[in-house]
Design an enzyme around this catalytic site. Structure first.
Site, short mmCIF file in Angstrom:
data_model
loop_
_atom_site.label_atom_id
_atom_site.label_comp_id
_atom_site.label_asym_id
_atom_site.label_seq_id
_atom_site.Cartn_x
_atom_site.Cartn_y
_atom_site.Cartn_z
N GLY A 62 40.44 24.46 33.39
CA GLY A 62 39.62 23.60 32.53
C GLY A 62 39.99 22.14 32.78
N THR A 69 44.39 26.72 26.22
CA THR A 69 43.12 27.43 26.12
C THR A 69 42.74 27.99 27.47
OG1 THR A 69 41.87 25.39 26.53
CG2 THR A 69 42.21 26.00 24.22
N ASN A 89 39.60 28.79 29.85
CA ASN A 89 38.21 28.37 30.03
C ASN A 89 37.43 29.38 30.84
OD1 ASN A 89 39.86 25.91 29.54
ND2 ASN A 89 37.87 24.93 29.64
N GLU A 109 36.01 27.61 25.28
CA GLU A 109 37.46 27.63 25.46
C GLU A 109 38.07 28.57 24.44
OE1 GLU A 109 39.14 23.62 25.86
OE2 GLU A 109 37.07 22.93 25.93
N TYR A 144 45.09 32.03 35.26
CA TYR A 144 43.89 31.65 36.01
C TYR A 144 43.52 32.79 36.94
CZ TYR A 144 45.00 26.96 34.42
OH TYR A 144 45.28 25.88 33.64
N LYS A 164 33.21 18.93 15.38
CA LYS A 164 33.13 17.57 14.88
C LYS A 164 34.08 16.67 15.64
CE LYS A 164 36.24 18.34 10.94
NZ LYS A 164 36.32 19.59 10.24
N PHE A 195 37.03 13.68 15.81
CA PHE A 195 38.23 13.37 15.05
C PHE A 195 38.68 11.96 15.37
CE2 PHE A 195 38.06 17.93 15.29
CZ PHE A 195 38.36 18.31 13.99
#
Length: 156
Positions: A17, A29, A31, A81, A93, A109, A111
């Site tokens: 990612g 995370t 991806n 993710e 990976y 949203k 931040f």
């Protein structure tokens, strides 16, 4: 509308990612590739979801998943993710990640700071853990979807 497609079963290869999850946020995370992201229903709401995830033929773990453009980072490509709530020793990976998205936590949203983003993600993780302990969600952890047939790694 967020709930119409749930539970949503998805499997794909883990690709590199943006390299921000572990480095900047301390929250690694996994991806999915663009092909997998593009295969999601186009009307599925962006936002934060919870569910179950499994790497390869490993154990099934709780997860939170973000679908969208990550307003904080102003992405131009939509991404999916997954943060698997488990400490893995190594990167995975190229492995196959199987996920079942069960429920919706909140919309995407922006931040004001990295700290605000990180603390929201920690809250999402706590909410996911609470939800996934419910009996109706626990039963999906045992779904046969998580058992990959030997030798079969990717859905083509």
């Amino acid at each position: 509308a967020a709930m119409r497609h749930l539970p949503y079963f998805c499997r794909g290869e883990v690709v590199k990612g943006f390299g921000r999850g572990s480095k900047e946020l301390g929250i690694p995370t996994a991806n999915f590739s663009e092909q997998v992201v593009e295969s999601f229903p186009s009307d599925i709401s962006t936002g934060i979801y919870y569910g179950w995830a499994c790497v390869g033929n490993g154990d099934v773990h709780k997860m939170v998943l973000s679908i969208g453009w990550n307003p904080f980072y102003k992405n131009i490509k939509k991404s999916v993710e997954t943060h698997v709530i488990h400490a893995f020793k190594d990167d995975f990976y190229g492995e196959i990640l199987s996920v079942v998205i069960i429920g919706y936590i909140r919309s995407e949203k922006n931040f004001s700071s990295l700290e605000a983003l990180t603390s929201a993600i920690q809250e999402d993780i706590e909410e996911a853990k609470r939800q996934l302990d419910l009996p109706e969600h626990l039963k999906l952890k045992e779904d046969n979807f998580f058992h990959l047939p030997e030798g079969k790694t990717v859905n083509h």
